[in-house]
Scaffold this motif. Structure first.
Motif, PDB file in Angstrom:
ATOM      1  N   LEU A 290       0.836  -1.204   0.000  1.00 50.30           N
ATOM      2  CA  LEU A 290       0.000   0.000   0.000  1.00 50.30           C
ATOM      3  C   LEU A 290       0.873   1.257   0.000  1.00 50.30           C
ATOM      4  O   LEU A 290       0.574   2.239  -0.690  1.00 50.30           O
ATOM      5  CB  LEU A 290      -0.923  -0.011   1.225  1.00 50.30           C
ATOM      6  N   MET A 291       1.980   1.234   0.755  1.00 50.26           N
ATOM      7  CA  MET A 291       2.917   2.357   0.752  1.00 50.26           C
ATOM      8  C   MET A 291       3.517   2.547  -0.633  1.00 50.26           C
ATOM      9  O   MET A 291       3.666   3.678  -1.127  1.00 50.26           O
ATOM     10  CB  MET A 291       4.028   2.104   1.769  1.00 50.26           C
ATOM     11  N   GLN A 292       3.844   1.475  -1.284  1.00 51.29           N
ATOM     12  CA  GLN A 292       4.432   1.566  -2.630  1.00 51.29           C
ATOM     13  C   GLN A 292       3.433   2.156  -3.622  1.00 51.29           C
ATOM     14  O   GLN A 292       3.793   2.974  -4.471  1.00 51.29           O
ATOM     15  CB  GLN A 292       4.888   0.182  -3.082  1.00 51.29           C
ATOM     16  N   ARG A 293       2.169   1.725  -3.544  1.00 53.47           N
ATOM     17  CA  ARG A 293       1.158   2.286  -4.446  1.00 53.47           C
ATOM     18  C   ARG A 293       0.988   3.795  -4.217  1.00 53.47           C
ATOM     19  O   ARG A 293       0.876   4.578  -5.162  1.00 53.47           O
ATOM     20  CB  ARG A 293      -0.196   1.594  -4.211  1.00 53.47           C
ATOM     21  N   ALA A 294       0.967   4.182  -2.935  1.00 57.85           N
ATOM     22  CA  ALA A 294       0.820   5.605  -2.629  1.00 57.85           C
ATOM     23  C   ALA A 294       2.032   6.393  -3.105  1.00 57.85           C
ATOM     24  O   ALA A 294       1.906   7.528  -3.597  1.00 57.85           O
ATOM     25  CB  ALA A 294       0.612   5.797  -1.126  1.00 57.85           C
ATOM     26  N   ASP A 295       3.226   5.798  -2.979  1.00 55.42           N
ATOM     27  CA  ASP A 295       4.445   6.465  -3.423  1.00 55.42           C
ATOM     28  C   ASP A 295       4.426   6.675  -4.935  1.00 55.42           C
ATOM     29  O   ASP A 295       4.765   7.749  -5.436  1.00 55.42           O
ATOM     30  CB  ASP A 295       5.649   5.643  -2.989  1.00 55.42           C
ATOM     31  N   ALA A 296       3.996   5.653  -5.661  1.00 54.21           N
ATOM     32  CA  ALA A 296       3.938   5.780  -7.121  1.00 54.21           C
ATOM     33  C   ALA A 296       2.921   6.838  -7.529  1.00 54.21           C
ATOM     34  O   ALA A 296       3.149   7.633  -8.451  1.00 54.21           O
ATOM     35  CB  ALA A 296       3.580   4.425  -7.739  1.00 54.21           C
ATOM     36  N   ALA A 297       1.798   6.877  -6.823  1.00 51.78           N
ATOM     37  CA  ALA A 297       0.774   7.885  -7.135  1.00 51.78           C
ATOM     38  C   ALA A 297       1.285   9.284  -6.836  1.00 51.78           C
ATOM     39  O   ALA A 297       0.988  10.243  -7.556  1.00 51.78           O
ATOM     40  CB  ALA A 297      -0.491   7.594  -6.331  1.00 51.78           C
ATOM     41  N   MET A 298       2.083   9.413  -5.770  1.00 54.81           N
ATOM     42  CA  MET A 298       2.639  10.726  -5.431  1.00 54.81           C
ATOM     43  C   MET A 298       3.572  11.212  -6.540  1.00 54.81           C
ATOM     44  O   MET A 298       3.556  12.395  -6.910  1.00 54.81           O
ATOM     45  CB  MET A 298       3.367  10.633  -4.087  1.00 54.81           C
ATOM     46  N   TYR A 299       4.379  10.321  -7.083  1.00 52.43           N
ATOM     47  CA  TYR A 299       5.286  10.725  -8.163  1.00 52.43           C
ATOM     48  C   TYR A 299       4.510  11.116  -9.429  1.00 52.43           C
ATOM     49  O   TYR A 299       4.927  11.986 -10.186  1.00 52.43           O
ATOM     50  CB  TYR A 299       6.282   9.619  -8.452  1.00 52.43           C
ATOM     51  N   ARG A 300       3.356  10.470  -9.646  1.00 51.51           N
ATOM     52  CA  ARG A 300       2.530  10.902 -10.780  1.00 51.51           C
ATOM     53  C   ARG A 300       1.979  12.301 -10.537  1.00 51.51           C
ATOM     54  O   ARG A 300       1.868  13.116 -11.445  1.00 51.51           O
ATOM     55  CB  ARG A 300       1.384   9.912 -11.001  1.00 51.51           C
ATOM     56  N   ALA A 301       1.639  12.609  -9.262  1.00 48.58           N
ATOM     57  CA  ALA A 301       1.180  13.961  -8.944  1.00 48.58           C
ATOM     58  C   ALA A 301       2.298  14.975  -9.169  1.00 48.58           C
ATOM     59  O   ALA A 301       2.060  16.081  -9.659  1.00 48.58           O
ATOM     60  CB  ALA A 301       0.692  14.011  -7.495  1.00 48.58           C
ATOM     61  N   LYS A 302       3.540  14.573  -8.840  1.00 47.19           N
ATOM     62  CA  LYS A 302       4.682  15.451  -9.092  1.00 47.19           C
ATOM     63  C   LYS A 302       4.843  15.703 -10.595  1.00 47.19           C
ATOM     64  O   LYS A 302       5.087  16.830 -11.052  1.00 47.19           O
ATOM     65  CB  LYS A 302       5.962  14.807  -8.540  1.00 47.19           C
ATOM     66  N   ALA A 303       4.690  14.622 -11.358  1.00 47.60           N
ATOM     67  CA  ALA A 303       4.881  14.754 -12.802  1.00 47.60           C
ATOM     68  C   ALA A 303       3.816  15.644 -13.437  1.00 47.60           C
ATOM     69  O   ALA A 303       4.049  16.259 -14.478  1.00 47.60           O
ATOM     70  CB  ALA A 303       4.851  13.365 -13.446  1.00 47.60           C
ATOM     71  N   LEU A 304       2.675  15.723 -12.789  1.00 42.42           N
ATOM     72  CA  LEU A 304       1.601  16.574 -13.308  1.00 42.42           C
ATOM     73  C   LEU A 304       1.743  18.028 -12.875  1.00 42.42           C
ATOM     74  O   LEU A 304       0.864  18.841 -13.112  1.00 42.42           O
ATOM     75  CB  LEU A 304       0.241  16.033 -12.826  1.00 42.42           C
ATOM     76  N   GLY A 305       2.836  18.357 -12.228  1.00 45.04           N
ATOM     77  CA  GLY A 305       3.079  19.743 -11.823  1.00 45.04           C
ATOM     78  C   GLY A 305       2.954  19.981 -10.337  1.00 45.04           C
ATOM     79  O   GLY A 305       3.125  21.109  -9.865  1.00 45.04           O
ATOM     80  N   GLY A 306       2.630  18.934  -9.570  1.00 42.03           N
ATOM     81  CA  GLY A 306       2.542  19.080  -8.129  1.00 42.03           C
ATOM     82  C   GLY A 306       1.253  19.788  -7.713  1.00 42.03           C
ATOM     83  O   GLY A 306       0.341  20.037  -8.508  1.00 42.03           O
ATOM     84  N   ARG A 307       1.173  20.038  -6.398  1.00 44.08           N
ATOM     85  CA  ARG A 307       0.008  20.731  -5.829  1.00 44.08           C
ATOM     86  C   ARG A 307      -1.304  20.028  -6.193  1.00 44.08           C
ATOM     87  O   ARG A 307      -2.308  20.658  -6.536  1.00 44.08           O
ATOM     88  CB  ARG A 307      -0.033  22.192  -6.273  1.00 44.08           C
ATOM     89  N   SER A 308      -1.306  18.723  -6.118  1.00 45.37           N
ATOM     90  CA  SER A 308      -2.493  17.956  -6.477  1.00 45.37           C
ATOM     91  C   SER A 308      -2.427  16.607  -5.773  1.00 45.37           C
ATOM     92  O   SER A 308      -1.399  16.204  -5.227  1.00 45.37           O
ATOM     93  CB  SER A 308      -2.586  17.763  -7.997  1.00 45.37           C
ATOM     94  N   ALA A 309      -3.572  15.902  -5.805  1.00 45.40           N
ATOM     95  CA  ALA A 309      -3.666  14.564  -5.222  1.00 45.40           C
ATOM     96  C   ALA A 309      -4.068  13.588  -6.309  1.00 45.40           C
ATOM     97  O   ALA A 309      -4.970  13.858  -7.103  1.00 45.40           O
ATOM     98  CB  ALA A 309      -4.680  14.548  -4.091  1.00 45.40           C
ATOM     99  N   VAL A 310      -3.374  12.438  -6.360  1.00 43.31           N
ATOM    100  CA  VAL A 310      -3.627  11.435  -7.394  1.00 43.31           C
ATOM    101  C   VAL A 310      -3.837  10.092  -6.709  1.00 43.31           C
ATOM    102  O   VAL A 310      -3.095   9.718  -5.791  1.00 43.31           O
ATOM    103  CB  VAL A 310      -2.450  11.354  -8.379  1.00 43.31           C
ATOM    104  N   PHE A 311      -4.893   9.340  -7.144  1.00 49.09           N
ATOM    105  CA  PHE A 311      -5.151   8.017  -6.587  1.00 49.09           C
ATOM    106  C   PHE A 311      -4.241   6.989  -7.264  1.00 49.09           C
ATOM    107  O   PHE A 311      -3.884   7.113  -8.435  1.00 49.09           O
ATOM    108  CB  PHE A 311      -6.610   7.625  -6.804  1.00 49.09           C
ATOM    109  N   ALA A 312      -3.912   5.979  -6.497  1.00 47.37           N
ATOM    110  CA  ALA A 312      -3.067   4.908  -7.008  1.00 47.37           C
ATOM    111  C   ALA A 312      -3.859   4.017  -7.962  1.00 47.37           C
ATOM    112  O   ALA A 312      -5.097   4.018  -7.972  1.00 47.37           O
ATOM    113  CB  ALA A 312      -2.527   4.079  -5.856  1.00 47.37           C
ATOM    114  N   THR A 313      -3.121   3.267  -8.749  1.00 49.95           N
ATOM    115  CA  THR A 313      -3.715   2.221  -9.582  1.00 49.95           C
ATOM    116  C   THR A 313      -3.197   0.895  -9.070  1.00 49.95           C
ATOM    117  O   THR A 313      -2.069   0.789  -8.578  1.00 49.95           O
ATOM    118  CB  THR A 313      -3.340   2.394 -11.053  1.00 49.95           C
ATOM    119  N   ARG A 314      -4.008  -0.138  -9.161  1.00 49.25           N
ATOM    120  CA  ARG A 314      -3.603  -1.439  -8.630  1.00 49.25           C
ATOM    121  C   ARG A 314      -2.521  -2.043  -9.512  1.00 49.25           C
ATOM    122  O   ARG A 314      -2.657  -2.099 -10.732  1.00 49.25           O
ATOM    123  CB  ARG A 314      -4.798  -2.373  -8.548  1.00 49.25           C
TER     124      ARG A 314
END
Length: 627
Positions: free
Chosen positions: A599-623
């Motif tokens: 679960l930590m890994q999924r959240a970490d990957a989703a956080m990096y996608r939020a960074k790639a989108l310019g930051g200042r946002s929240a992104v849900f993980a994908t299974r």
């Protein structure tokens, strides 16, 4: 509004009953005169329509009924009436109302020709007027209103519906509408008057309670507006040794030994006034007879935004406290050379294991907490706490076998609530004949050692900069949340946060400023989430928010929105404002992963996608394809 003396502990419903009866009694005074005039007017109207003997009999009965209002007024307004008496009076009053209403209603049957409007009209008009007046005089009581209005208007309504006048065929329906209008009008009057009365009684009860607290307070209390005293309690009068007339209206500086003390402290109190912060000072006060005493004054404004509202000051005579402190200093100085380098207690017990002596330097640390232990066994002393049932059982077994024991750990609570930890050891004592005579031993103060152990435990599970749980404690709570979710159902949310552009602060303004910003962000995050959630710091500028027991992804998304908003607010440090953003990755158990680490890994990957989108946002993980 009239008031009847009622016990302050009487339930509100009973007090309302008494007040309602008093109000009915007040209305009786006017109703007796107005009712008598109405009876005379009705008799004059009926005089030429029916048998005069019957009219006189009717008028006589009605005069007795309406003039009985005078007797009801005296009884209902009698001081000191209790609830049972009020209830009996109200029932009698309502029965009298019913008889009066029947009397008014019967008048329509005196009309010789009800179908002629000229005959029935004046009678109905008088009855309508009586009913309208009752709407006001009976406004405080629904039942009292109904008992007089319904019997008064029901017969005219029925008669006019059955035998309407030829010139006004809808008279019965009109009178029925009038009756319904009176019901609505009375309902409005009753609700307004009852609500007002209830609020007044509640306010009076609260005022009495506050007055009792005010008058029985252990501290002297005064309300000061400008320089003058406008109110004080009995304790202040006793403290100053003067009557209330000498205090009210006098300037506050009169009661200070030095008038400049009041001027200086009153101005300082107003400058520092806040709703939650009191101002305290110590100054010598002067009684009426000229003697002085040291006083600790604590003041708070009634309304910080309006200084004219005044300030409430509480004062305590600290003569005894200062004398006690002086005596303690003298005692400490006198016995300083006798204090042991250790903080030990020395104790003795008799053959029944009851304390016979307790002394030593440790007594100074615990005060009077163990003074009542003489004559009691160790486990009978309520102040000795912190020993597990298993440790007590083992200790009692050692004592029963008359064996030495070592390091029984317990704590004693001091009067201020703090704990003093001891480790006690003891040896059995035998007399000359070898008979068991008791125990003696020492108890060493291990408070610092226990505090250090607790501090180390805290540091092992918390981030030293922010005080937030660290990765180790987060992992434990995450596993517990997942286990609970498996048993009870529901979702577990995990949000991984990484501050945007935080490195710029460290590089440009230094790590001290960066640490201050991190501490502020940590505090904001705790306020942004629920009490059941966990905010942890897992890296330099990385935080994790654990959301146990959420019902949907939308709940996690709402919390993430709050986090984005709170981080977006400027952070002030060293007189500079810093604008930050945060990238958030959100993962849900069991939707995105079936274990905590995944679960930590999924959240970490989703956080990096939020960074790639310019930051200042929240992104849900994908299974992931595999967990």
């Amino acid at each position: 509004m009239p008031t009847s003396p009622v016990q302050t502990d009487t339930p509100l419903a009973q007090r309302l009953l008494v007040e309602r009866v008093v109000l009915l009694g007040e209305s009786c005074r006017l109703a007796s005169v107005a009712g008598a005039l109405a009876v005379i007017m009705m008799a004059a109207t009926l005089w030429g329509m029916a048998d005069r003997t019957a009219i006189l009999a009717w008028a006589g009965v009605m005069l007795v009924l309406v003039l009985s209002n005078a007797a009801f007024a005296r009884a209902m307004c009698k001081p000191g009436m209790d609830a049972p008496a009020a209830e009996r009076l109200e029932h009698l009053y309502q029965a009298r109302n019913a008889l009066t209403g029947i009397g008014w209603g019967l008048t329509v049957f005196f009309a010789t020709n009800p179908s002629v409007l000229a005959h029935i009209g004046p009678i109905v008009l008088i009855v309508m007027t009586i009913a309208l007046a009752s709407t006001g005089t009976q406004a405080i009581s629904r039942l009292s209103f109904f008992t007089i209005v319904l019997p008064s208007l029901a017969p005219p309504v029925a008669l006019l519906l059955i035998q309407p006048p030829a010139s006004l065929p809808l008279a019965g329906w009109g009178l029925l509408g009038y009756l319904l209008m009176l019901f609505g009008l009375h309902t409005a009057f009753n609700q307004m008057l009852t609500g007002t009365l209830q609020r007044r009684l509640e306010s009076e009860a609260l005022a009495r309670e506050q007055q009792v607290i005010f008058d029985t307070a252990a501290e002297a209390i005064v309300l000061v507006k400008g320089p003058h005293i406008v109110k004080c309690n009995k304790r202040f009068l006793d403290q100053m040794g003067c009557p209330e007339s000498d205090v009210i209206g006098s300037p506050m500086w009169v009661w200070h030994q030095d008038a400049d003390d009041w001027a200086r402290h009153s101005e300082a109190a107003l400058r520092s006034a806040t709703p939650l912060r009191a101002y305290t000072y110590v100054a010598p006060m002067r009684r009426r007879d000229g003697t002085t005493f040291p006083c600790e004054m604590t003041g708070m404004p009634v309304d910080p935004a309006h200084p004219d509202a005044g300030m409430v000051w509480m004062g305590s005579d600290i003569s005894e406290r200062l004398e006690t402190e002086r005596a303690l200093r003298v005692s400490e100085e006198r016995f300083r050379r006798l204090i042991s380098m250790s903080s030990d207690l020395y104790w003795e017990q008799d053959a029944d294991l009851r304390f016979t002596q307790l002394s030593g330097a440790g007594m100074d640390r615990i005060g009077a907490a163990l003074q009542d232990c003489i004559g009691k066994r160790r486990w009978e002393v309520t102040k000795i706490e912190g020993v597990t049932p298993e440790a007590w059982q083992e200790h009692k077994a050692q004592l029963a076998a008359h064996l030495p024991f070592r390091d029984l750990v317990f704590y004693v609570s001091r009067p201020d609530g703090s704990r003093v930890w001891f480790s006690t050891s003891g040896n059995p004592v035998f007399d000359e004949d070898g008979q068991f005579a008791g125990y003696h031993g020492i108890a060493s103060d291990i408070t610092d050692r226990m505090r250090n152990a607790e501090r180390y435990r805290h540091l092992a599970y918390h981030d030293p900069l922010t005080g937030l749980p660290n990765r180790r404690l987060l992992s434990d709570r995450l596993e517990q949340a997942i286990a609970r979710s498996k048993r009870q159902g529901g979702l577990v949310g995990l949000m991984l946060l990484d501050l945007d552009d935080f490195k710029i602060i460290n590089d440009s303004d230094g790590h001290a400023v960066g640490d201050a910003v991190l501490a502020t962000i940590a505090h904001r995050l705790r306020l942004a989430v629920r009490d059941t959630d966990t905010v942890a710091r897992v890296g330099g500028d990385e935080f994790v928010v654990l959301l146990p027991d959420i019902d949907s992804a939308q709940s996690a998304e709402a919390i993430a929105a709050k986090v984005l908003a709170t981080v977006r607010e400027p952070v002030t440090s060293d007189q500079r404002d810093y604008l930050l953003g945060v990238s958030i990755g959100i993962a849900l158990f069991p939707e995105h992963a079936s274990a905590g680490e995944a679960l930590m890994q999924r959240a970490d990957a989703a956080m990096y996608r939020a960074k790639a989108l310019g930051g200042r946002s929240a992104v849900f993980a994908t299974r992931a394809k595999t967990d």
